[in-house]
Design a protein around this motif. Structure first.
Motif, PDB file in Angstrom:
ATOM      1  N   LEU A 152       1.051  -1.391  -0.201  1.00  0.00           N
ATOM      2  CA  LEU A 152      -0.249   0.242  -0.187  1.00  0.00           C
ATOM      3  C   LEU A 152       1.019   0.721   0.201  1.00  0.00           C
ATOM      4  O   LEU A 152       2.068   1.114   0.700  1.00  0.00           O
ATOM      5  N   ASP A 178      -2.314   5.257  -0.290  1.00  0.00           N
ATOM      6  CA  ASP A 178      -4.078   4.348  -0.056  1.00  0.00           C
ATOM      7  C   ASP A 178      -4.406   4.047   1.342  1.00  0.00           C
ATOM      8  O   ASP A 178      -5.741   4.448   1.336  1.00  0.00           O
ATOM      9  N   GLU A 179      -2.932   4.245   1.253  1.00  0.00           N
ATOM     10  CA  GLU A 179      -3.629   4.262   3.148  1.00  0.00           C
ATOM     11  C   GLU A 179      -3.970   5.651   3.945  1.00  0.00           C
ATOM     12  O   GLU A 179      -5.199   5.358   4.778  1.00  0.00           O
TER      13      GLU A 179
END
Length: 361
Positions: A285, A289-290
Motif C-alpha cells: 500500500l 492508499d493508506e
C-alpha cells in the motif's frame, strides 16, 4: 490491540440476497478445510495472543459439535488472553449443546443473523429459521452466560414496512440485546433476488427509512457509533480495529489481512485453499492508499477521524491536503470538525460513498 478474523465458508443453504464467500455444507470438505486452516496458521507462524477473535462466514454454526471442537482447539493457543471472542451463528443451526461448547471455549459474543423477527419476511428471503427459534436462542445464550449479543437486521426486504422494523427493534429491546447491526438490502450480481429483478429501495427511500430507523433506535436507548451499528453497553472491539484502520490478521478462504503497509488477500477458491494454496494477492500500500483507506474507514464512525493522529501517521496536514473537499462538504453540512476530529454529520452518513469518491479522486 491485536485482532484475528477466521473465515468459515460453509452454509446449510444460501440466502436469496447473499454475496459473501460461501459454499453449501459438504461434510467431506469440512475436516480438510480445518486442516488447511491449521496449515495457514503454521505456515504464517501465527502465534500471537489476540485481544479479539472473530469467526465469520458463511455460517460457522453449520459445523457440528466435533467440527466446532476441532476449530476451537486449533484457535485455543491464540485465544488465551482474548477480550472479545465472537462467532457468527444462524438460529436454525444452533442448539444448547453448541452454546455450552461456545461457553467452554470462552466465546463471549454472538453475532446472530436474525434479519427480521417476521416469519413471512424470513420466508421471502429464503431464511429457514422462525422468530421463535431466534428468540429462544437469545434467551438460551443469556441463561448460559453469554450476555454480549449482536443481532443483524435488514431493512428494505420484499413486502417489509417501516412498522415491521420498529417491531423488530421493540423485540430486541425486550430481549435485552446489547448490539444491533442494521443494513439496507443491497443486491449484488448473481444473488437470487437480483436474478428475479427485485427492486430494492432507491436512494431517496433508503434515506427516509434510515432516518426513521435511526431515530427509533436512539429513542430506545441505543447509541449510534458507526453507519450501521448501535450498542447499549459497548461497541464491537473487533470491528473498531477495522474502522480505526489498525493492522489485523485474517485466515481462511477469502480472508484479508492488513499488516506492515501490506494487504494480503486469500484465494476465494475453496478447493485451492484445501490444497494449501491460500494466498492470492500481496499488495503493498502506498502512502496515498493508506491515507484514503484511513479516511474511508474512519468517516464511517460517528467519532470520525482523529486529525492529530492522521497528521502524525502520514506526516501531512489533513486539513490542508484535503482542504477543497472538506470545505465543499462542510458547506453542504455533510462534514464537520469537532474538537480535533473530522467527522461525518448524520446527513453525510447517508451520502458517505459520494464523499469518499471525492477523497479518492
Amino acid at each position: 490491540m491485536k485482532a484475528l478474523y477466521v473465515h468459515i465458508p460453509f452454509c446449510d443453504h444460501i440466502c436469496s440476497y447473499c454475496d459473501f464467500c460461501k459454499v453449501y455444507t459438504i461434510q467431506k470438505w469440512i475436516d480438510p478445510y480445518l486442516d488447511a486452516l491449521a496449515y495457514e496458521i503454521n505456515d504464517k507462524h501465527i502465534n500471537d495472543h489476540y485481544d479479539t477473535i472473530y469467526i465469520g462466514g458463511g455460517t460457522p454454526s453449520s459445523l457440528n459439535i466435533n467440527q466446532l471442537t476441532k476449530l476451537f482447539e486449533l484457535l485455543k493457543p491464540l485465544s488465551k488472553h482474548v477480550l472479545e471472542y465472537t462467532i457468527e451463528v444462524n438460529p436454525e443451526s444452533m442448539d444448547d449443546n453448541k452454546l455450552k461448547l461456545f461457553y467452554k471455549y470462552h466465546i463471549n459474543r454472538l453475532s446472530i443473523g436474525v434479519q427480521t423477527f417476521h416469519d413471512n419476511l424470513l420466508k421471502s428471503i429464503d431464511r429457514y429459521h422462525t422468530s421463535i427459534k431466534a428468540t429462544d436462542l437469545i434467551q438460551s445464550a443469556h441463561s448460559i452466560g453469554i450476555k454480549d449479543i449482536n443481532v443483524d437486521l435488514i431493512y428494505g426486504l420484499p413486502l417489509q414496512t417501516l412498522q415491521d422494523v420498529y417491531e423488530d427493534i421493540d423485540i430486541i429491546k425486550e430481549l435485552d440485546i446489547s448490539h444491533v447491526s442494521i443494513y439496507s438490502l443491497i443486491l449484488e450480481d448473481h444473488t437470487k433476488l437480483k436474478n428475479i429483478n427485485y427492486q430494492p429501495l432507491n436512494d431517496e427511500q433508503d434515506a427516509y427509512w434510515y432516518d426513521h430507523i435511526h431515530e427509533y433506535l436512539l429513542n430506545n436507548d441505543f447509541k449510534h457509533y458507526e453507519v450501521s451499528n448501535y450498542y447499549h453497553s459497548k461497541p464491537s472491539l473487533h470491528n473498531l480495529i477495522y474502522w480505526h484502520y489498525q493492522d489485523y490478521d485474517g485466515i481462511g478462504v477469502s480472508a484479508h489481512a492488513l499488516k506492515n503497509h501490506h494487504r494480503y488477500e486469500n484465494t476465494r477458491c475453496i478447493t485451492q485453499y484445501m490444497k494449501f494454496h491460500y494466498l492470492e494477492n500481496s499488495i503493498e500500500l502506498s502512502k496515498n492508499d493508506e491515507m484514503f483507506e484511513k479516511l474511508m474507514m474512519g468517516l464511517r464512525l460517528v467519532e470520525g477521524v482523529d486529525i492529530f493522529e492522521f497528521n502524525e501517521l502520514y506526516q501531512v496536514n489533513l486539513l490542508m491536503k484535503y482542504h477543497d473537499i472538506i470545505n465543499k462538504y462542510r458547506q453542504l453540512k455533510m462534514l464537520e470538525i469537532h474538537d480535533h476530529y473530522l467527522r461525518t454529520t448524520h446527513l453525510g452518513m447517508k451520502y458517505l460513498n459520494s464523499i469518499l469518491v471525492d477523497f479518492l479522486d
